[in-house]
Design a protein around this motif. Structure first.
Motif, PDB file in Angstrom:
ATOM      1  N   ASN A 136      -6.750 -14.617 -22.999  1.00  0.00           N
ATOM      2  CA  ASN A 136      -5.955 -15.824 -23.239  1.00  0.00           C
ATOM      3  C   ASN A 136      -5.740 -16.072 -24.735  1.00  0.00           C
ATOM      4  O   ASN A 136      -5.266 -17.140 -25.127  1.00  0.00           O
ATOM      5  CB  ASN A 136      -6.626 -17.040 -22.601  1.00  0.00           C
ATOM      6  CG  ASN A 136      -8.049 -17.257 -23.100  1.00  0.00           C
ATOM      7  OD1 ASN A 136      -8.529 -16.536 -23.977  1.00  0.00           O
ATOM      8  ND2 ASN A 136      -8.731 -18.246 -22.546  1.00  0.00           N
ATOM      9  N   HIS A 138      -8.180 -16.206 -26.996  1.00  0.00           N
ATOM     10  CA  HIS A 138      -9.265 -16.918 -27.674  1.00  0.00           C
ATOM     11  C   HIS A 138      -9.984 -16.016 -28.676  1.00  0.00           C
ATOM     12  O   HIS A 138      -9.966 -14.797 -28.567  1.00  0.00           O
ATOM     13  CB  HIS A 138     -10.244 -17.557 -26.676  1.00  0.00           C
ATOM     14  CG  HIS A 138     -11.191 -16.614 -25.998  1.00  0.00           C
ATOM     15  ND1 HIS A 138     -11.863 -16.949 -24.844  1.00  0.00           N
ATOM     16  CD2 HIS A 138     -11.623 -15.356 -26.284  1.00  0.00           C
ATOM     17  CE1 HIS A 138     -12.644 -15.965 -24.469  1.00  0.00           C
ATOM     18  NE2 HIS A 138     -12.516 -14.981 -25.328  1.00  0.00           N
ATOM     19  N   GLU A 143     -10.993 -21.724 -27.543  1.00  0.00           N
ATOM     20  CA  GLU A 143     -10.114 -21.561 -26.398  1.00  0.00           C
ATOM     21  C   GLU A 143      -8.728 -22.146 -26.664  1.00  0.00           C
ATOM     22  O   GLU A 143      -8.530 -22.891 -27.641  1.00  0.00           O
ATOM     23  CB  GLU A 143     -10.743 -22.240 -25.180  1.00  0.00           C
ATOM     24  CG  GLU A 143     -12.116 -21.699 -24.782  1.00  0.00           C
ATOM     25  CD  GLU A 143     -12.054 -20.407 -23.979  1.00  0.00           C
ATOM     26  OE1 GLU A 143     -11.107 -19.627 -24.165  1.00  0.00           O
ATOM     27  OE2 GLU A 143     -12.963 -20.161 -23.170  1.00  0.00           O
ATOM     28  N   PRO A 144      -7.735 -21.829 -25.815  1.00  0.00           N
ATOM     29  CA  PRO A 144      -6.400 -22.411 -25.984  1.00  0.00           C
ATOM     30  C   PRO A 144      -6.453 -23.929 -26.110  1.00  0.00           C
ATOM     31  O   PRO A 144      -7.149 -24.609 -25.352  1.00  0.00           O
ATOM     32  CB  PRO A 144      -5.687 -21.982 -24.692  1.00  0.00           C
ATOM     33  CG  PRO A 144      -6.316 -20.664 -24.356  1.00  0.00           C
ATOM     34  CD  PRO A 144      -7.771 -20.848 -24.709  1.00  0.00           C
ATOM     35  N   GLY A 145      -5.727 -24.462 -27.098  1.00  0.00           N
ATOM     36  CA  GLY A 145      -5.720 -25.885 -27.380  1.00  0.00           C
ATOM     37  C   GLY A 145      -6.698 -26.301 -28.462  1.00  0.00           C
ATOM     38  O   GLY A 145      -6.784 -27.475 -28.800  1.00  0.00           O
ATOM     39  N   ASP A 158     -12.179 -22.185 -20.890  1.00  0.00           N
ATOM     40  CA  ASP A 158     -10.865 -22.064 -20.276  1.00  0.00           C
ATOM     41  C   ASP A 158     -10.983 -21.337 -18.935  1.00  0.00           C
ATOM     42  O   ASP A 158     -11.894 -20.537 -18.717  1.00  0.00           O
ATOM     43  CB  ASP A 158      -9.946 -21.285 -21.228  1.00  0.00           C
ATOM     44  CG  ASP A 158      -8.540 -21.132 -20.710  1.00  0.00           C
ATOM     45  OD1 ASP A 158      -7.806 -22.133 -20.704  1.00  0.00           O
ATOM     46  OD2 ASP A 158      -8.176 -20.014 -20.313  1.00  0.00           O
ATOM     47  N   THR A 211       4.421 -14.384 -31.503  1.00  0.00           N
ATOM     48  CA  THR A 211       4.395 -15.841 -31.398  1.00  0.00           C
ATOM     49  C   THR A 211       3.968 -16.477 -32.713  1.00  0.00           C
ATOM     50  O   THR A 211       3.050 -16.002 -33.371  1.00  0.00           O
ATOM     51  CB  THR A 211       3.426 -16.279 -30.276  1.00  0.00           C
ATOM     52  OG1 THR A 211       3.797 -15.640 -29.047  1.00  0.00           O
ATOM     53  CG2 THR A 211       3.463 -17.784 -30.080  1.00  0.00           C
ATOM     54  N   THR A 214      -0.009 -21.084 -33.033  1.00  0.00           N
ATOM     55  CA  THR A 214      -0.073 -22.199 -32.100  1.00  0.00           C
ATOM     56  C   THR A 214      -1.488 -22.334 -31.544  1.00  0.00           C
ATOM     57  O   THR A 214      -2.140 -21.311 -31.279  1.00  0.00           O
ATOM     58  CB  THR A 214       0.915 -22.019 -30.929  1.00  0.00           C
ATOM     59  OG1 THR A 214       0.656 -23.015 -29.922  1.00  0.00           O
ATOM     60  CG2 THR A 214       0.770 -20.644 -30.285  1.00  0.00           C
ATOM     61  N   GLN A 216      -2.288 -22.974 -28.668  1.00  0.00           N
ATOM     62  CA  GLN A 216      -2.327 -22.441 -27.304  1.00  0.00           C
ATOM     63  C   GLN A 216      -2.681 -20.958 -27.272  1.00  0.00           C
ATOM     64  O   GLN A 216      -3.091 -20.433 -26.234  1.00  0.00           O
ATOM     65  CB  GLN A 216      -0.984 -22.682 -26.598  1.00  0.00           C
ATOM     66  CG  GLN A 216      -0.635 -24.152 -26.466  1.00  0.00           C
ATOM     67  CD  GLN A 216      -1.764 -24.980 -25.883  1.00  0.00           C
ATOM     68  OE1 GLN A 216      -2.368 -24.607 -24.878  1.00  0.00           O
ATOM     69  NE2 GLN A 216      -2.071 -26.111 -26.528  1.00  0.00           N
ATOM     70  N   ILE A 217      -2.525 -20.265 -28.393  1.00  0.00           N
ATOM     71  CA  ILE A 217      -2.955 -18.866 -28.529  1.00  0.00           C
ATOM     72  C   ILE A 217      -3.731 -18.782 -29.844  1.00  0.00           C
ATOM     73  O   ILE A 217      -3.169 -18.474 -30.899  1.00  0.00           O
ATOM     74  CB  ILE A 217      -1.758 -17.885 -28.550  1.00  0.00           C
ATOM     75  CG1 ILE A 217      -0.832 -18.137 -27.373  1.00  0.00           C
ATOM     76  CG2 ILE A 217      -2.261 -16.438 -28.528  1.00  0.00           C
ATOM     77  CD1 ILE A 217       0.450 -17.326 -27.416  1.00  0.00           C
TER      78      ILE A 217
END
Length: 240
Positions: A136, A138, A143-145, A158, A211, A214, A216-217
Motif C-alpha cells: 500500500n 507504507h 500507513e496511508p493517510g 491499514d 504519483t 501524497t 495516501q501513498i
C-alpha cells in the motif's frame, strides 16, 4: 531517483556498498535497517562483510524502524526478532548498548516513542536508512493517510497491512497497531534507500514513481528528499 539492478542480490550489494562507504568515513554513524523479507539479503551480505573485516561495526549505532504493538524479541517474525537473529547478533564487535529498538510490549507506548526520539536526536539524526515499501506504499508503519511531520508514533494498521502480515508469523495474531519512526525522522535522514524486489512490488513502484507526493501513498514523500533513492531489481522495476 530510481536505480534498477539486474537481480535482487545486485541491489542488496549496492545497499551494502553504501553502508560500507558511510562507516569508512563515519565509524559511529547511526543506521536504520528495515525488517521484513526484502532486506534479508542485505543483512546476510552485511554479516559476511563484517566477518571478513570488510566493514567495521564496532563503533556503529543502530535504531529500529518499527515494531508490531504487542510483540517482542521472543516472537519469531517480529521486527525485533528478525533484526537481532539475522543481523545484530551476527555483526562482529557490535555493542548491544549501541542498539535502540522499539519494545512492542512496552506498557507506555508514548514513553517508548520518546525514548526512541531521544536516541535519534542524541546521535544527530539518522545517517543511513534502508526502507522496504509495502503493497500500500507504507514505509515502516507509516500507513496511508500518515502525517508528514511526525516523529516516532503509534499507528492503526491499514487493512492491506493486516492482510499480508500473516506471512511473517507461524500463527494468526490479533495485531491492530504498529509503532514506528515517523516521516519527519525518515525524511531528515542523511541518506535514504527504498529497496524493492520481485514482481509483487512492480505495481506499487510504478504507482509511487507516477504519483505526486501524497499521504495516501507514503512512499511518494521520498520525492521530497534529495537524498532518497529507490533501488529495484528488474522484476520490481518492470513497469517503470
Amino acid at each position: 531517483m530510481l536505480k534498477k539492478f539486474k537481480t535482487d542480490l545486485a541491489a542488496a550489494n549496492a545497499v551494502c556498498d553504501r553502508v560500507e562507504t558511510l562507516l569508512s568515513v563515519k565509524k559511529d554513524a547511526l543506521i536504520c535497517i528495515a525488517g521484513g523479507d526484502t532486506p534479508l539479503q542485505t543483512m546476510q551480505e552485511l554479516v559476511r562483510r563484517s566477518k571478513t573485516g570488510q566493514i567495521d561495526f564496532r563503533e556503529a549505532y543502530f535504531v529500529g524502524l518499527d515494531e508490531w504493538v504487542g510483540l517482542g524479541l521472543e516472537t519469531p517474525g517480529s521486527c525485533r526478532a528478525t533484526l537481532f537473529s539475522q543481523l545484530f547478533d551476527k555483526l562482529i564487535g557490535l555493542k548491544k548498548e549501541h542498539i535502540c529498538f522499539f519494545d512492542g510490549k512496552a506498557e507506555d507506548l508514548a514513553e517508548e516513542c520518546d525514548r526512541i526520539d531521544q536516541f535519534v536526536d542524541k546521535r544527530g539524526g539518522i545517517d543511513f536508512i534502508l526502507l522496504g515499501i509495502g503493497m500500500n506504499g507504507h514505509l515502516g508503519f507509516n500507513e496511508p493517510g500518515v502525517q508528514i511531520d511526525l516523529n516516532a508514533h503509534v499507528v492503526e494498521l491499514d487493512s492491506v497491512t493486516k492482510q499480508v502480515m500473516s506471512k511473517y508469523f507461524e500463527k494468526d495474531l490479533p495485531l491492530t497497531q504498529g509503532i514506528s519512526l515517523g516521516m519527519k525522522q525518515i525524511l531528515a535522514s542523511k541518506e535514504i534507500v527504498v529497496l524493492a524486489t520481485g514482481t509483487k512490488k512492480a505495481e506499487i513502484i510504478q504507482l509511487t514513481v507516477e504519483t505526486e507526493p501524497t499521504p495516501q501513498i507514503p512512499a511518494t514523500f521520498m520525492k521530497k528528499a534529495k537524498n532518497a533513492q529507490f533501488f529495484v531489481d528488474e522484476a520490481a522495476g518492470s513497469l517503470v
